[in-house]
Design a protein around this motif. Structure first.
Motif, PDB file in Angstrom:
ATOM      1  N   VAL A   1       0.845  -1.200   0.000  1.00 52.54           N
ATOM      2  CA  VAL A   1       0.000   0.000   0.000  1.00 52.54           C
ATOM      3  C   VAL A   1       0.879   1.247   0.000  1.00 52.54           C
ATOM      4  N   LEU A   2       1.940   1.239   0.776  1.00 49.73           N
ATOM      5  CA  LEU A   2       2.857   2.368   0.808  1.00 49.73           C
ATOM      6  C   LEU A   2       3.456   2.622  -0.581  1.00 49.73           C
ATOM      7  N   ALA A   3       3.791   1.565  -1.297  1.00 46.74           N
ATOM      8  CA  ALA A   3       4.325   1.716  -2.657  1.00 46.74           C
ATOM      9  C   ALA A   3       3.283   2.341  -3.591  1.00 46.74           C
ATOM     10  N   GLU A   4       2.032   1.928  -3.465  1.00 43.45           N
ATOM     11  CA  GLU A   4       0.966   2.480  -4.314  1.00 43.45           C
ATOM     12  C   GLU A   4       0.763   3.971  -4.050  1.00 43.45           C
ATOM     13  N   VAL A   5       0.698   4.345  -2.788  1.00 40.61           N
ATOM     14  CA  VAL A   5       0.456   5.745  -2.445  1.00 40.61           C
ATOM     15  C   VAL A   5       1.672   6.597  -2.815  1.00 40.61           C
ATOM     16  N   THR A   6       2.849   6.066  -2.609  1.00 46.69           N
ATOM     17  CA  THR A   6       4.062   6.795  -2.997  1.00 46.69           C
ATOM     18  C   THR A   6       4.048   7.065  -4.492  1.00 46.69           C
ATOM     19  N   ALA A   7       3.661   6.087  -5.288  1.00 50.84           N
ATOM     20  CA  ALA A   7       3.579   6.283  -6.743  1.00 50.84           C
ATOM     21  C   ALA A   7       2.524   7.333  -7.090  1.00 50.84           C
ATOM     22  N   ALA A   8       1.398   7.310  -6.406  1.00 48.92           N
ATOM     23  CA  ALA A   8       0.346   8.299  -6.657  1.00 48.92           C
ATOM     24  C   ALA A   8       0.831   9.693  -6.273  1.00 48.92           C
ATOM     25  N   PHE A   9       1.522   9.811  -5.151  1.00 51.00           N
ATOM     26  CA  PHE A   9       2.073  11.097  -4.706  1.00 51.00           C
ATOM     27  C   PHE A   9       3.104  11.611  -5.713  1.00 51.00           C
ATOM     28  N   GLU A  10       3.967  10.745  -6.185  1.00 60.43           N
ATOM     29  CA  GLU A  10       4.976  11.151  -7.173  1.00 60.43           C
ATOM     30  C   GLU A  10       4.322  11.582  -8.479  1.00 60.43           C
ATOM     31  N   ARG A  11       3.248  10.940  -8.866  1.00 58.91           N
ATOM     32  CA  ARG A  11       2.492  11.359 -10.059  1.00 58.91           C
ATOM     33  C   ARG A  11       1.925  12.757  -9.863  1.00 58.91           C
ATOM     34  N   TYR A  12       1.404  13.024  -8.676  1.00 59.02           N
ATOM     35  CA  TYR A  12       0.900  14.361  -8.349  1.00 59.02           C
ATOM     36  C   TYR A  12       2.014  15.391  -8.468  1.00 59.02           C
ATOM     37  N   GLU A  13       3.170  15.102  -7.896  1.00 57.40           N
ATOM     38  CA  GLU A  13       4.290  16.042  -7.933  1.00 57.40           C
ATOM     39  C   GLU A  13       4.725  16.340  -9.370  1.00 57.40           C
ATOM     40  N   ARG A  14       4.796  15.314 -10.214  1.00 54.56           N
ATOM     41  CA  ARG A  14       5.140  15.521 -11.631  1.00 54.56           C
ATOM     42  C   ARG A  14       4.108  16.415 -12.303  1.00 54.56           C
ATOM     43  N   ALA A  15       2.840  16.121 -12.081  1.00 51.78           N
ATOM     44  CA  ALA A  15       1.767  16.902 -12.705  1.00 51.78           C
ATOM     45  C   ALA A  15       1.797  18.349 -12.218  1.00 51.78           C
ATOM     46  N   LEU A  16       2.087  18.557 -10.947  1.00 49.47           N
ATOM     47  CA  LEU A  16       2.155  19.908 -10.402  1.00 49.47           C
ATOM     48  C   LEU A  16       3.297  20.685 -11.064  1.00 49.47           C
ATOM     49  N   GLY A  17       4.459  20.067 -11.162  1.00 48.45           N
ATOM     50  CA  GLY A  17       5.613  20.727 -11.766  1.00 48.45           C
ATOM     51  C   GLY A  17       5.422  21.038 -13.238  1.00 48.45           C
ATOM     52  N   GLU A  18       4.655  20.190 -13.922  1.00 40.04           N
ATOM     53  CA  GLU A  18       4.392  20.374 -15.354  1.00 40.04           C
ATOM     54  C   GLU A  18       3.108  21.158 -15.600  1.00 40.04           C
ATOM     55  N   ASN A  19       2.428  21.541 -14.536  1.00 35.29           N
ATOM     56  CA  ASN A  19       1.117  22.191 -14.620  1.00 35.29           C
ATOM     57  C   ASN A  19       0.158  21.384 -15.496  1.00 35.29           C
ATOM     58  N   ASP A  20       0.152  20.072 -15.283  1.00 32.76           N
ATOM     59  CA  ASP A  20      -0.745  19.176 -16.014  1.00 32.76           C
ATOM     60  C   ASP A  20      -2.096  19.181 -15.303  1.00 32.76           C
ATOM     61  N   VAL A  21      -2.919  20.147 -15.660  1.00 28.87           N
ATOM     62  CA  VAL A  21      -4.190  20.369 -14.974  1.00 28.87           C
ATOM     63  C   VAL A  21      -5.099  19.150 -15.069  1.00 28.87           C
ATOM     64  N   ALA A  22      -5.079  18.460 -16.199  1.00 28.46           N
ATOM     65  CA  ALA A  22      -5.941  17.285 -16.356  1.00 28.46           C
ATOM     66  C   ALA A  22      -5.598  16.214 -15.324  1.00 28.46           C
ATOM     67  N   VAL A  23      -4.327  15.958 -15.120  1.00 32.78           N
ATOM     68  CA  VAL A  23      -3.919  14.949 -14.132  1.00 32.78           C
ATOM     69  C   VAL A  23      -4.220  15.442 -12.718  1.00 32.78           C
ATOM     70  N   LEU A  24      -3.956  16.712 -12.444  1.00 35.86           N
ATOM     71  CA  LEU A  24      -4.257  17.253 -11.116  1.00 35.86           C
ATOM     72  C   LEU A  24      -5.752  17.130 -10.817  1.00 35.86           C
ATOM     73  N   ASP A  25      -6.591  17.434 -11.811  1.00 40.88           N
ATOM     74  CA  ASP A  25      -8.036  17.292 -11.617  1.00 40.88           C
ATOM     75  C   ASP A  25      -8.426  15.845 -11.380  1.00 40.88           C
ATOM     76  N   GLU A  26      -7.760  14.930 -12.049  1.00 40.06           N
ATOM     77  CA  GLU A  26      -8.058  13.504 -11.897  1.00 40.06           C
ATOM     78  C   GLU A  26      -7.663  12.999 -10.513  1.00 40.06           C
ATOM     79  N   ILE A  27      -6.589  13.537  -9.966  1.00 39.30           N
ATOM     80  CA  ILE A  27      -6.086  13.065  -8.675  1.00 39.30           C
ATOM     81  C   ILE A  27      -7.021  13.445  -7.534  1.00 39.30           C
TER      82      ILE A  27
END
Length: 130
Positions: free
Chosen positions: A8-34
């Motif tokens: 579970v920790l691995a899954e959430v860590t991956a989700a958190f890292e996806r959020y961080e990438r989307a935030l840095g890239e201003n990927d609004v679609a991914v941020l909205d999905e999260i």
């Protein structure tokens, strides 16, 4: 209740890292999905209180992408059972010298994956000394 199950920790860590990438890239679609699409999803920001996915999405869509790059540190992700987690991190932005940001997110696993249901972001003066 089992805290920090490795899978579970691995899954959430991956989700958190996806959020961080989307935030840095201003990927609004991914941020909205999260963020969970629900009127009860909340995001308290540095200068805004957003209630419901619609307000959060509107904020993201209107925000300037300038100055969003950041570095994170002291990230702590803790899982509770199989379906709930809290992610906390500090961040620094070159666009805001002398400040440290704090971010906390509550993540919940739903049938269609992990989503943020509550978040709080704030900035304070960089503490001096320990």
């Amino acid at each position: 209740m089992e805290v920090d199950r490795p899978d579970v920790l691995a899954e959430v860590t991956a989700a958190f890292e996806r959020y961080e990438r989307a935030l840095g890239e201003n990927d609004v679609a991914v941020l909205d999905e999260i963020f969970r699409v629900d009127p009860r999803t909340i995001r308290y920001g540095g200068g805004e209180n957003l209630y419901g996915h619609a307000e959060i999405a509107a904020f993201r869509g209107a925000r300037s992408p300038a100055g969003l790059a950041r570095t994170i540190s002291r990230t702590v992700i803790t899982t509770y059972g199989r379906d709930c987690a809290v992610a906390s991190t500090l961040f620094h932005r070159a666009s805001v010298p002398g400040k440290v940001g704090r971010q906390m997110q509550t993540w919940v696993r739903f049938d269609h994956g992990w989503h943020v249901v509550a978040a709080h972001v704030s900035m304070i003066n960089e503490p001096t000394g320990s």
